[in-house]
Design an enzyme around this catalytic site. Structure first.
Site, mmCIF file in Angstrom:
data_model
loop_
_atom_site.group_PDB
_atom_site.id
_atom_site.type_symbol
_atom_site.label_atom_id
_atom_site.label_comp_id
_atom_site.label_asym_id
_atom_site.label_seq_id
_atom_site.Cartn_x
_atom_site.Cartn_y
_atom_site.Cartn_z
ATOM 1 N N GLU A 411 -5.172 -15.488 0.303
ATOM 2 C CA GLU A 411 -4.649 -14.127 0.208
ATOM 3 C C GLU A 411 -3.629 -13.741 1.279
ATOM 4 O OE1 GLU A 411 -8.255 -12.018 -2.315
ATOM 5 O OE2 GLU A 411 -7.958 -11.403 -0.227
ATOM 6 N N ASN A 412 -3.166 -14.681 2.087
ATOM 7 C CA ASN A 412 -2.242 -14.294 3.153
ATOM 8 C C ASN A 412 -0.817 -14.065 2.659
ATOM 9 O OD1 ASN A 412 -4.386 -14.470 4.869
ATOM 10 N ND2 ASN A 412 -3.848 -16.484 5.670
#
Length: 827
Positions: A411-412
């Site tokens: 999710e970065n």
């Protein structure tokens, strides 16, 4: 030949002025627990009472006295958690700052007091942050500044328990001339079926061994190779004609072959290395098409709809997880028809026992590199640690045939775009260079046989939003956070790598974790063991969409939250599976828990299976029926993921709430192998729109799908009526006694009974049932096998008892069962 001495005994932990016995592998928390100096952080509110442990330094001690005639002795640590200084006889051997790497120190000829001095992880993170500057984070903990299991710092399903210690084995290795330092087996299969293994060997030499001629021999399935060399690296090549291929579960068998490597000189064997490998090909099809950009795994040329689950560390104190724990949890996954396990990036690179079990069970492994939900600095000292960590773990894990995908982060890339990181960073590094530069370079260099994805979610390039459902991998969290689970049907992503719905753990788990507490959704312990922001409000919203929210009835609330969790995940999987091959996989969040908590898990922190587990087993089966409302009407999907054609007769019945048949028809359907047949439900069979009194049932080959046109609180359910009968489980041979801890609970319905659930742990903490939610029509019965509960009045030599659920005339056994049975009641 190399000699190895395990250093598992004789360790002490310095605490105040005392020395406590210490276990290695282990950690400070396990040692303090064993000494009864801290309470169990999993119980009640104890987590806050032990927070001090993670904020102070700790020292482990032992004595090294072992001597060896070998030329070299190394002190080897497979895992140090995390920032440590290693000193022998008062002299510092070195310092470490990475939980996810191994370390080796030369201690040849040296003895004395060995000290492992661990700094507080908070102090280490603070020191690194002072060098790199601040970075945004979704949690108020500094895990992006230290190469440590991020989940130790708490998550929306985990406690903040910040560990320190030697969490993996410690040993002495005594060797002469040379040792095997690194082995990289590149396993490939030619188009004609020939198996090839290219073994890249690196050795380390002693001073006396420099320049000496060495021999490396390899063998595999009758094939042999031998090379002589005088440097530090060489390559051996093995060819196996038409080896049996390794397949994911449900697609074939999982044969593996022993690969043996021996290092020799003129005097004999110096070192050996052995792994079990498997032959298979893996491809990731990310090509563009009329629907967007695909994300489809193909094993041995067969395209696969991945039936996946996300995996978190199985214990927030990971040194406690045993091979038996891995086997129990992963076997449960395989039995639920799961074929892919994603190792999530906020945890650890798991022990080899995890991947060995996946190899054996045919569970494909998607392995995240360990970055999650944060902006990570790319400056030193982190960058060098991250490259070394990646190299260590790629090489360690690449022999496993189950490993099918390396993934850069969790999710970065999405966070940078959507979570207001970009303005806060003001041009500072945040990890993009890792995910799009360093990590793909390391994988391409060391393990070119496997695909690499930059992140999850990730659309494939910055040309599209990172979490675009039409491109690459997609995380579906808006539904849980804001909407009703029926909204999962709103789109067809190419690959759903995360989605899920919460529910509390089993009742017996709650009672153990919250002793003496009067349980309520908002009781102190329940709130403490609910880590998601607004978690209980979201649970209540999910229930209220479909049911009247029970006030003051915790048992009912507990049951309804379990029902909604199971229905929600099933709704997503059924919808997305029905759109294969546009959608090529679902990886629901999550299989397991690391402590007792309300969470998205299918198996709770005490190892008890929630109703979700059993629902996943149904919706991930090779064959599945679904009924779903779509824009142009009700659709029947016949899903066949097996290798054989499925010819079946689907019986459709439009029923009234009392069970009366309004209309019935049979559809003959042929679903080819690995295919989906989607058919419109004939209008005359569809329940009247928004009818509170009609529903549709589809049955075929023992499978069932149901459709109700309104929510449960709007439907005119009858008061459920059913009989309960307890039957002993008889032996297999005539006269053989039954299994004393098993009994069949047979429920016969007299009315429509929606989502009947036996919570077996209410019968006894160790009891379990073999099925979850079941919907019965009038006259139908279900047989639920309960293990771990020998009712006092049921024995292999007695007659089964019968009791009407609406009366009070029952045996003790049926009384207990009735109290543990739940179903949807009329509002």
């Amino acid at each position: 030949m190399k000699d190895v001495t395990q250093l598992a005994e004789g360790w002490s932990l310095r605490h105040e002025e005392a020395l406590l016995p210490a276990q290695v592998p282990g950690c400070v928390h396990t040692d303090l627990l064993a000494a009864h100096l801290i309470p169990d952080p999993f119980i009640g509110l104890n987590e806050t009472d032990v927070a001090w442990v993670g904020r102070r330094p700790w020292t482990y001690l032992t004595d090294l006295s072992e001597q060896s005639a070998h030329e070299r002795t190394d002190l080897v640590f497979d895992g140090l958690d995390t920032a440590a200084e290693i000193a022998l006889a008062g002299e510092v051997l070195g310092k470490t700052r990475n939980m996810h790497r191994g370390y080796r120190f030369d201690v040849t000829g040296r003895t004395g007091a060995l000290e492992i001095r661990f700094a507080s992880a908070y102090d280490e993170a603070s020191a690194v942050r002072s060098l790199t500057g601040e970075r945004p984070n979704v949690y108020p903990e500094p895990f992006q500044y230290i190469r440590k299991m991020a989940a130790n710092f708490g998550w929306d399903w985990g406690p903040t328990v910040v560990t320190a210690g030697m969490w993996r084995p410690v040993r002495l290795e005594h060797w002469s001339t040379a040792r095997i330092a690194r082995v990289r087996p590149l396993v490939t299969v030619d188009e004609d079926g020939t198996g090839r293994v290219e073994i890249h060997l690196r050795v380390q030499r002693t001073e006396q061994g420099e320049g000496k001629g060495l021999i490396a021999r390899a063998s595999l399935a009758g094939a042999q190779a031998e090379v002589s060399f005088d440097g530090d690296e060489t390559v051996l090549r093995l060819t196996v004609a038409e080896p049996d291929l390794w397949w994911p579960r449900g697609y074939g068998e999982q044969p593996r072959y022993d690969l043996d490597l021996t290092l020799l000189d003129e005097a004999g064997t110096l070192d050996t290395w052995q792994r079990r490998i498997g032959f298979r090909t893996i491809e990731l099809d990310r090509s563009a098409d009329e629907h967007g950009t695909g994300f489809t795994l193909a094993v041995n040329g067969v395209r696969i709809f991945a039936r996946g689950v996300n995996w978190i560390p199985d214990d927030v104190l990971p040194s406690r997880v045993t091979p038996e724990d891995y086997r129990a949890r992963l076997t449960a996954a395989a039995e639920a028809n799961i074929d892919l396990v994603r190792v999530w990036g906020g945890g650890i690179y798991e022990d080899d026992a995890f991947y060995d079990t996946c190899d054996e069970l045919g569970l494909m492994v998607w392995q995240d590199f360990l970055f999650a939900c944060s902006a990570y600095p790319e400056e030193q000292p982190l960058r060098g640690e991250i490259e070394a960590e990646a190299r260590d773990n790629v090489v360690r894990l690449m022999p496993h045939p189950s490993l099918v995908l390396w993934n850069g982060n969790n999710e970065n890339l999405w966070g940078f775009r959507d979570w207001e990181w970009e303005p806060a960073l003001a041009g500072d590094s945040w990890g993009e260079g890792y995910y799009l530069g360093l990590l793909p370079r390391v994988v391409a260099e060391l393990d070119p046989t496997r695909p690499y994805a930059a992140g999850s979610p990730w659309s494939g390039s910055w040309d599209h939003h990172p979490n675009d459902p039409e491109h690459g991998t997609y995380h579906s969290w808006d539904v849980w956070n804001r909407l009703d689970y029926t909204e999962y049907r709103a789109d067809v992503p190419r690959f759903v790598a995360e989605f899920g719905w919460q529910a509390p753990p089993a009742m017996a788990t709650l009672r153990r974790a919250l002793p003496g507490e009067e349980l309520a959704p908002d009781s102190p312990g329940m709130l403490h063991h609910q880590k998601a922001e607004g978690g209980n409000a979201k649970l209540n919203r999910g229930v209220a969409h479909h049911f009247g929210l029970p006030e003051g009835d915790f048992d009912r609330w507990h049951y309804l939250t379990q029902v909604v969790q199971a229905r929600a995940v099933a709704a997503g999987i059924e919808h997305w599976r029905s759109h294969w091959p546009v959608c090529a996989g679902t990886v629901f969040w999550q299989l397991n828990d690391c402590w007792p908590v309300s969470s998205w898990a299918a198996i709770d922190g005490d190892g008890r299976k929630k109703p979700l587990y059993h629902e996943v087993r149904r919706v991930y089966a090779d064959r599945l029926l679904t009924l779903a409302p779509e824009a142009d009407g009700l659709t029947l999907a016949v899903i066949n993921q097996s290798a054989e054609e499925w010819r079946t007769a689907v019986t459709l019945r439009r029923l009234e709430a009392d069970g009366a048949v309004v209309r019935e028809d049979v559809l003959d359907v042929v679903a080819g192998p690995r295919s989906v047949v989607r058919l419109p439900v004939p209008p005359e069979l569809a329940p009247a729109e928004r009818s509170p009194k009609e529903f549709l049932v589809a049955d075929a080959d023992g499978l069932r799908a149901v459709h109700f046109p309104v929510t449960d609180k709007e439907f005119a359910y009858p008061q459920p009526q059913f009989d309960i009968r307890l039957e002993p489980v008889h032996g297999q041979e005539p006269g053989e006694r039954g299994e004393k801890d098993k009994v069949d609970v047979v429920v016969t319905a007299h009315t429509l009974v929606r989502d009947l659930l036996l919570q077996a742990d209410r019968l006894a903490p160790g009891a379990s049932a073999d099925c979850g939610l079941r919907t019965l029509l009038p006259g139908e019965e279900v047989r639920i096998r309960v293990s771990g509960w020998p009712p006092a009045d049921t024995d292999a030599d007695t007659d089964a008892r019968t009791a009407d659920s609406s009366t009070d005339s029952s045996t003790a056994g049926t009384d207990a069962v009735r109290a543990a049975l739940f179903s949807v009641d009329p509002v």
